[in-house]
Design a protein around this motif. Structure first.
Motif, PDB file in Angstrom:
ATOM      1  N   GLN A  28      74.512  38.165  16.274  1.00 48.10           N
ATOM      2  CA  GLN A  28      73.098  37.874  16.089  1.00 48.10           C
ATOM      3  C   GLN A  28      72.348  37.980  17.413  1.00 48.10           C
ATOM      4  N   ALA A  29      71.141  38.515  17.347  1.00 51.83           N
ATOM      5  CA  ALA A  29      70.324  38.644  18.547  1.00 51.83           C
ATOM      6  C   ALA A  29      69.874  37.271  19.029  1.00 51.83           C
ATOM      7  N   GLY A  30      69.774  37.136  20.334  1.00 54.39           N
ATOM      8  CA  GLY A  30      69.322  35.871  20.897  1.00 54.39           C
ATOM      9  C   GLY A  30      69.819  35.690  22.314  1.00 54.39           C
ATOM     10  N   ASP A  31      69.163  34.818  23.031  1.00 57.19           N
ATOM     11  CA  ASP A  31      69.509  34.557  24.424  1.00 57.19           C
ATOM     12  C   ASP A  31      70.500  33.402  24.489  1.00 57.19           C
ATOM     13  N   TYR A  32      71.753  33.694  24.131  1.00 57.40           N
ATOM     14  CA  TYR A  32      72.790  32.666  24.092  1.00 57.40           C
ATOM     15  C   TYR A  32      73.746  32.848  25.271  1.00 57.40           C
ATOM     16  N   GLU A  33      73.975  31.790  26.002  1.00 54.75           N
ATOM     17  CA  GLU A  33      74.880  31.867  27.147  1.00 54.75           C
ATOM     18  C   GLU A  33      76.305  31.510  26.759  1.00 54.75           C
ATOM     19  N   TYR A  34      76.452  30.664  25.741  1.00 52.79           N
ATOM     20  CA  TYR A  34      77.786  30.199  25.343  1.00 52.79           C
ATOM     21  C   TYR A  34      77.989  30.392  23.845  1.00 52.79           C
ATOM     22  N   ILE A  35      79.248  30.594  23.475  1.00 54.36           N
ATOM     23  CA  ILE A  35      79.660  30.663  22.074  1.00 54.36           C
ATOM     24  C   ILE A  35      80.677  29.552  21.843  1.00 54.36           C
ATOM     25  N   ALA A  36      80.460  28.759  20.800  1.00 54.88           N
ATOM     26  CA  ALA A  36      81.400  27.694  20.436  1.00 54.88           C
ATOM     27  C   ALA A  36      81.705  27.821  18.953  1.00 54.88           C
ATOM     28  N   PHE A  37      82.875  27.361  18.544  1.00 54.54           N
ATOM     29  CA  PHE A  37      83.325  27.499  17.160  1.00 54.54           C
ATOM     30  C   PHE A  37      83.565  26.115  16.547  1.00 54.54           C
ATOM     31  N   LEU A  38      83.312  26.028  15.250  1.00 55.21           N
ATOM     32  CA  LEU A  38      83.613  24.796  14.528  1.00 55.21           C
ATOM     33  C   LEU A  38      84.055  25.171  13.124  1.00 55.21           C
ATOM     34  N   ASP A  39      85.355  25.104  12.865  1.00 55.90           N
ATOM     35  CA  ASP A  39      85.874  25.426  11.540  1.00 55.90           C
ATOM     36  C   ASP A  39      85.420  24.385  10.520  1.00 55.90           C
ATOM     37  N   LEU A 121     101.016  28.612  24.224  1.00 57.37           N
ATOM     38  CA  LEU A 121      99.600  28.294  24.341  1.00 57.37           C
ATOM     39  C   LEU A 121      98.896  28.650  23.038  1.00 57.37           C
ATOM     40  N   ALA A 122      98.226  27.674  22.438  1.00 55.68           N
ATOM     41  CA  ALA A 122      97.528  27.906  21.171  1.00 55.68           C
ATOM     42  C   ALA A 122      96.266  27.052  21.130  1.00 55.68           C
ATOM     43  N   PRO A 123      95.224  27.441  21.880  1.00 60.66           N
ATOM     44  CA  PRO A 123      93.977  26.668  21.853  1.00 60.66           C
ATOM     45  C   PRO A 123      93.425  26.586  20.433  1.00 60.66           C
ATOM     46  N   HIS A 124      93.040  25.394  20.014  1.00 58.32           N
ATOM     47  CA  HIS A 124      92.451  25.283  18.683  1.00 58.32           C
ATOM     48  C   HIS A 124      91.006  25.780  18.758  1.00 58.32           C
ATOM     49  N   PRO A 125      90.607  26.703  17.859  1.00 55.93           N
ATOM     50  CA  PRO A 125      89.265  27.303  17.959  1.00 55.93           C
ATOM     51  C   PRO A 125      88.128  26.283  17.991  1.00 55.93           C
ATOM     52  N   SER A 126      88.261  25.170  17.272  1.00 57.07           N
ATOM     53  CA  SER A 126      87.156  24.207  17.229  1.00 57.07           C
ATOM     54  C   SER A 126      86.953  23.474  18.544  1.00 57.07           C
ATOM     55  N   THR A 127      87.890  23.612  19.478  1.00 51.32           N
ATOM     56  CA  THR A 127      87.726  23.008  20.809  1.00 51.32           C
ATOM     57  C   THR A 127      87.221  24.020  21.834  1.00 51.32           C
ATOM     58  N   VAL A 128      87.081  25.278  21.423  1.00 51.26           N
ATOM     59  CA  VAL A 128      86.826  26.378  22.367  1.00 51.26           C
ATOM     60  C   VAL A 128      85.327  26.611  22.585  1.00 51.26           C
ATOM     61  N   VAL A 129      84.966  26.832  23.852  1.00 55.29           N
ATOM     62  CA  VAL A 129      83.628  27.294  24.234  1.00 55.29           C
ATOM     63  C   VAL A 129      83.827  28.464  25.199  1.00 55.29           C
ATOM     64  N   ILE A 130      83.113  29.573  24.985  1.00 52.99           N
ATOM     65  CA  ILE A 130      83.297  30.799  25.767  1.00 52.99           C
ATOM     66  C   ILE A 130      81.957  31.271  26.326  1.00 52.99           C
ATOM     67  N   ARG A 131      81.981  31.782  27.543  1.00 50.45           N
ATOM     68  CA  ARG A 131      80.783  32.434  28.078  1.00 50.45           C
ATOM     69  C   ARG A 131      80.561  33.730  27.289  1.00 50.45           C
ATOM     70  N   ARG A 132      79.392  33.882  26.741  1.00 53.39           N
ATOM     71  CA  ARG A 132      79.123  35.055  25.914  1.00 53.39           C
ATOM     72  C   ARG A 132      79.256  36.346  26.720  1.00 53.39           C
ATOM     73  N   ALA A 133      78.863  36.321  27.991  1.00 61.15           N
ATOM     74  CA  ALA A 133      78.892  37.524  28.819  1.00 61.15           C
ATOM     75  C   ALA A 133      80.309  37.973  29.157  1.00 61.15           C
ATOM     76  N   ALA A 134      81.305  37.124  28.894  1.00 56.84           N
ATOM     77  CA  ALA A 134      82.684  37.459  29.255  1.00 56.84           C
ATOM     78  C   ALA A 134      83.295  38.501  28.331  1.00 56.84           C
ATOM     79  N   VAL A 135      82.676  38.719  27.149  1.00 60.06           N
ATOM     80  CA  VAL A 135      83.233  39.649  26.159  1.00 60.06           C
ATOM     81  C   VAL A 135      82.186  40.702  25.837  1.00 60.06           C
ATOM     82  N   ALA A 136      82.517  41.946  26.091  1.00 59.62           N
ATOM     83  CA  ALA A 136      81.554  43.029  25.886  1.00 59.62           C
ATOM     84  C   ALA A 136      81.540  43.523  24.442  1.00 59.62           C
ATOM     85  N   GLU A 137      82.675  43.437  23.738  1.00 60.62           N
ATOM     86  CA  GLU A 137      82.767  43.983  22.392  1.00 60.62           C
ATOM     87  C   GLU A 137      81.869  43.214  21.418  1.00 60.62           C
ATOM     88  N   PRO A 138      81.203  43.929  20.489  1.00 55.39           N
ATOM     89  CA  PRO A 138      80.360  43.232  19.507  1.00 55.39           C
ATOM     90  C   PRO A 138      81.178  42.445  18.491  1.00 55.39           C
TER      91      PRO A 138
END
Length: 280
Positions: A28-39, A121-138
């Motif tokens: 989605q378009a938008g000025d987002y710096e971080y991506i976080a997940f919540l199952d 190592l198995a980070p649970h997705p609901s605990t994860v926060v990622i810098r959006r700029a770190a991943v180039a793939e859509p």
């Protein structure tokens, strides 16, 4: 909530698994710096996002953050006490290879790759926060993987040189209500084949990230064990031909007595095979 707060957007698509849902939101378009997940079953504790963003700002060399989680009583799903102990032991092994920083550990990319390759190592997705700029793939997640899509993404992220930060505090509740595909254990269930095929595909993908003969041996062992379990699923559901093919695949990676016995049994007449399978 979207009607009450302009910052919230509600996106709807046909149910296609967690990978497709996450990819839809990420694109989605938008000025987002971080991506976080919540199952859907899980719950963030009130300070989760604030703590995560603050920590990422203090550790600029980390592009992804994850943390500890707790499981409320009665909602453990497949998380037995032994499974929780095993998870924590594996995590501590990885953390010993990390660098203490602030309230946690910085894990260099090579540490993350090794931990993911060896299923430590198995980070649970609901605990994860990622810098959006770190991943180039859509599209971050592989939509062909019903399960393990998160670990496959984390492995690609680490192999691309991105470091992780482990925040050593509980920020999330992980809850299981009985319909999670990840926790499915019944070999006759309608979802178990999709799960085991996904696990097998993920383990096969790990081979391209192996950097030593030791790495390859470990991953090949995982492939063999999972192919055998997939064969057991097919056998339980009466598909002997596909069970036999899975047993052959397991043997092509690693010879073991259980797989040999299963393959021999699959070559016997069906009634005799069913009798042996029931009492083995």
């Amino acid at each position: 909530f979207a009607m009450k707060d302009w910052r919230i957007r509600h996106l709807l698509q046909a149910n296609g698994g967690p990978a497709r849902a996450r990819n839809l939101a990420i694109k989605q378009a938008g000025d987002y710096e971080y991506i976080a997940f919540l199952d859907s079953d899980d719950r963030w504790l009130p300070e989760h996002l604030q703590q995560a963003v603050t920590m990422l700002e203090q550790v600029p060399q980390a592009d992804m953050l994850f943390s500890r989680f707790e499981i409320p009583a009665g909602l453990q799903g497949h998380w037995t006490e032994a499974a929780i102990l095993a998870y924590n032991r594996s995590l501590e092994k990885v953390l010993r290879r990390g660098t203490p920083a602030h309230n946690g550990y910085f894990l260099a990319p090579e540490v993350c790759v090794r931990g993911l390759l060896y299923s430590e190592l198995a980070p649970h997705p609901s605990t994860v926060v990622i810098r959006r700029a770190a991943v180039a793939e859509p599209e971050w997640f592989n939509p062909e993987l019903p399960v393990m899509e998160d670990l496959e993404f984390f492995l690609r992220l680490a192999a691309a040189g991105q470091g992780f930060f482990f925040m050593d505090s509980i920020t999330t509740e992980v809850r299981y209500y009985g319909d999670n595909i990840t926790g499915e254990r019944d070999l006759k269930s309608p979802t178990i084949l999709a799960k085991q095929r996904s696990v097998l595909q993920y383990y096969k993908s790990k081979k391209s990230f192996c950097r030593s003969a030791e790495d390859t041996r470990y991953v090949v062992g995982e492939i063999a064990d999972t192919a055998w379990l997939l064969g057991q699923c097919y056998a339980e559901q009466g598909n002997i031909l596909l069970a036999r093919a899975a047993y052959w695949e397991a043997l092509s990676h690693k010879v073991s007595l259980p797989v040999v016995k299963s393959l021999i049994g699959s070559l016997l007449p069906r009634r005799l095979y069913a009798w042996i399978h029931a009492y083995s």
